[in-house]
Design an enzyme around this catalytic site. Structure first.
Site, PDB file in Angstrom:
ATOM      1  N   TRP A  63       0.828  -1.219   0.000  1.00  0.00           N
ATOM      2  CA  TRP A  63       0.000   0.000   0.000  1.00  0.00           C
ATOM      3  C   TRP A  63       0.856   1.260   0.000  1.00  0.00           C
ATOM      4  CZ3 TRP A  63      -3.415   1.846   4.650  1.00  0.00           C
ATOM      5  CH2 TRP A  63      -2.759   1.712   5.871  1.00  0.00           C
TER       6      TRP A  63
ATOM      7  N   GLY B 203      -2.111  -3.160   7.958  1.00  0.00           N
ATOM      8  CA  GLY B 203      -1.199  -2.032   7.908  1.00  0.00           C
ATOM      9  C   GLY B 203      -1.152  -1.298   9.247  1.00  0.00           C
TER      10      GLY B 203
ATOM     11  N   ASP C 179      -0.388  -2.108  12.411  1.00  0.00           N
ATOM     12  CA  ASP C 179       0.213  -3.240  13.122  1.00  0.00           C
ATOM     13  C   ASP C 179      -0.217  -3.408  14.582  1.00  0.00           C
ATOM     14  OD1 ASP C 179       1.509  -2.889  10.737  1.00  0.00           O
ATOM     15  OD2 ASP C 179       3.532  -3.000  11.542  1.00  0.00           O
TER      16      ASP C 179
ATOM     17  N   GLU D 289       7.164   9.622   9.239  1.00  0.00           N
ATOM     18  CA  GLU D 289       6.298   8.472   8.986  1.00  0.00           C
ATOM     19  C   GLU D 289       4.881   8.730   9.520  1.00  0.00           C
ATOM     20  OE1 GLU D 289       7.985   4.987  10.731  1.00  0.00           O
ATOM     21  OE2 GLU D 289       6.557   3.605   9.776  1.00  0.00           O
TER      22      GLU D 289
ATOM     23  N   TYR E  19       2.893   4.459  17.253  1.00  0.00           N
ATOM     24  CA  TYR E  19       2.543   3.865  15.954  1.00  0.00           C
ATOM     25  C   TYR E  19       1.051   4.001  15.651  1.00  0.00           C
ATOM     26  CZ  TYR E  19       4.483   0.840  12.211  1.00  0.00           C
ATOM     27  OH  TYR E  19       4.940   0.325  11.030  1.00  0.00           O
ATOM     28  N   TRP E  20       0.260   2.919  15.648  1.00  0.00           N
ATOM     29  CA  TRP E  20      -1.146   3.020  15.254  1.00  0.00           C
ATOM     30  C   TRP E  20      -2.082   3.103  16.459  1.00  0.00           C
ATOM     31  CZ3 TRP E  20      -2.911   4.017  10.445  1.00  0.00           C
ATOM     32  CH2 TRP E  20      -2.015   3.881   9.388  1.00  0.00           C
TER      33      TRP E  20
ATOM     34  N   ARG F  55       7.159   2.551  18.486  1.00  0.00           N
ATOM     35  CA  ARG F  55       6.974   1.323  17.703  1.00  0.00           C
ATOM     36  C   ARG F  55       6.110   0.324  18.498  1.00  0.00           C
ATOM     37  NH1 ARG F  55       7.921   0.855  12.553  1.00  0.00           N
ATOM     38  NH2 ARG F  55       8.109  -1.368  12.960  1.00  0.00           N
TER      39      ARG F  55
HETATM   40  C1  DGY Z   1       6.757  -3.536   9.799  1.00  0.00           C
HETATM   41  O1  DGY Z   1       7.673  -4.348   9.640  1.00  0.00           O
HETATM   42  O2  DGY Z   1       6.803  -2.645  10.641  1.00  0.00           O
HETATM   43  C2  DGY Z   1       5.641  -3.551   8.897  1.00  0.00           C
HETATM   44  O3  DGY Z   1       4.600  -2.739   9.280  1.00  0.00           O
HETATM   45  C3  DGY Z   1       5.214  -4.874   8.440  1.00  0.00           C
HETATM   46  O4  DGY Z   1       4.779  -4.652   7.184  1.00  0.00           O
END
Ligand code: DGY
Length: 448
Positions: free
Chosen positions: A50, A184, A186, A416, A372-373, A219
């Site tokens: 993506w 996506g 994670d 990011e 992150y998400w 992360r």
């Molecule tokens: C990662 O490695 O962080 C990715 O999101 C996996 O696609």
């Protein structure tokens, strides 16, 4: 209204848009490897599905042929069963874990015999959406371009059929993801309960690399990673036979954002196929989109006024409010009363966390603005939401999100993702999709 059309009444331009445009293009050139683009050279040194689709939009603004090439390269690695994998490992690079030797998918990809391996799972299907956006900016009667567009239409159609066969085998109407990486998103809070049952007893020793390139607090946690790798091992033990993986996976989640991308991509695919005179694909794609849109009802959470995930293992609806539950705005009509409710949610979230759109309800207990998400704002999601707001006629709100997204990049760089409460940049720097989305947003403001 499509995203190619001007926004009415936009007066505030971001600071120095010409400089921002130049810098965005430079990021894309730096990450361009000729036939594909890396999301970022250190954290993500391969081609991601993506990421590549969104990045194609920015590449097209620099050189139209290069934008189309990005999509063609991705689809060259479509598996024989129809899946378009989430990573294509074009070159060796040991800065990323898990690399091709860990996935060990081998023979499934047509280019495997040439030494180009892939991962064994997929990612959110935004190819159809991007294909239509590029088509709207191109002359599809051009004899060089027409076969390329036809080839991409065929690839997207095969992929979307693969989703029905392999991620909705019991024909419940919506597709499930079998690994958080497929969404996506994670480490979204949406998976917290479901991941508890993913066992880690058989986990082989491993060393993650991502925290060597980005701050650990930004992360996923080590506990998340243990589950990510355990799922990978489960699928690898089945030699990546996709027809078995859905039922074999201890994680099966119906994600409203993922399904909304699939519906919007099918609708877009249907329109492009019709323009190219491919009536069969047009009819098939439109049919798929209609039945999935009806099935979305099951994911509506009246108490929250948004959509939520459904855990297919325990057959239970989640109570967590993430940005995935706002993305069905891409699929609903403006007349559907839930559209206005979703727009109200977006507005409220932006009132609380004003820098872009948070990835998790900023008033929820689990909201974390940097991890992150679990809270941060991502420009690609902002673009999908902007697109849906424009289609719904909510130009005011779309304009607000465009301006705050551009302000993020102008202030914090091509990061990011971003802290939606402070605007600070997070994760990696020099990110392709952030640069591509910056060009998209600048294009929308320029047309005013
Ligand atoms: C990662 O490695 O962080 C990715 O999101 C996996 O696609």
């Amino acid at each position: 209204m499509s995203t190619n059309e001007p926004l009415p009444n936009m007066t505030d331009q971001p600071d120095n848009p010409a400089a921002l445009r130049r810098r965005a293009k430079q990021v894309l050139k730096d990450n361009d490897r000729g036939r594909y683009t890396v999301p970022n050279p250190t954290i993500y040194p391969f081609q991601w599905n993506w990421d590549s689709c969104f990045t194609a939009l920015g590449l097209h603004a620099i050189d139209p042929a290069r934008g189309w090439r990005e999509l063609v390269t991705l689809t060259e690695h479509q598996w024989v069963d129809g899946m378009i994998p989430h990573i294509v490992f074009h070159r060796d690079d040991d800065r990323y874990f898990p690399g091709p030797a860990i996935w060990a998918t081998g023979h499934q990809s047509p280019k495997a015999s040439l030494g180009v391996l892939t991962s064994g799972i997929t990612q959110p299907p935004v190819l159809g959406l991007v294909l239509e956006t590029l088509s709207n900016r191109s002359d599809l009667d051009d004899p060089t371009l027409r076969p390329i567009a036809r080839r991409l239409v065929a690839a997207a159609d095969r992929w979307h059929r693969w989703f029905v066969d392999h991620r909705d085998p019991d024909r419940q109407g919506l597709v499930a993801i079998i690994h958080p990486w497929e969404a996506g998103r994670d480490n979204a809070a949406d998976w917290d309960d479901a991941l508890q049952v993913v066992g880690t007893d058989q986990l082989l020793p491993y060393r993650r690399c991502d925290t060597e390139h980005a701050e650990a607090v930004e992360r996923p946690t080590d506990a998340d990673y243990d589950r990510f790798i355990s799922l990978l091992q489960t699928f690898r033990s089945r030699d990546w036979r996709q027809s078995e993986l859905h039922d074999a996976s201890p994680f099966r989640m119906v994600d409203p954002g993922f399904n909304a991308c699939l519906i919007a991509s099918d609708l877009a695919l249907g329109r492009v196929a019709a323009r190219l005179g491919d009536a069969d694909v047009a009819a098939r794609a439109t049919r798929r989109a209609r039945s999935k849109t009806a099935a979305l009802d099951r994911l509506w959470h009246p108490g929250l006024g948004q959509f939520v995930c459904w855990d297919r293992i325990v057959d239970r609806r989640s109570d967590n409010a993430s940005v995935a539950g706002l993305l069905p705005l891409l699929a609903l009509s403006a007349a559907d009363p839930r559209s206005a409710m979703l727009a109200t949610r977006i507005e409220r979230w932006m009132d609380v966390a004003p820098f872009g759109l948070a990835s998790q309800d900023p008033t929820s207990k689990v909201f974390d603005p940097v991890r992150y998400w679990r809270g941060p704002s991502w420009l690609v999601v902002n673009w999908l939401i902007v697109k849906s707001l424009l289609d719904q006629g909510r130009h005011d709100l779309a304009e607000r999100l465009i301006e705050s997204s551009l302000a993020l990049v102008a202030t914090s760089g091509f990061r990011e993702y971003f802290d939606p409460t402070t605007g600070d940049g997070l994760g990696g720097d020099g990110f392709s999709w952030t640069a591509a989305m910056t060009l998209e947003f600048l294009g929308l403001t320029r047309q005013c």
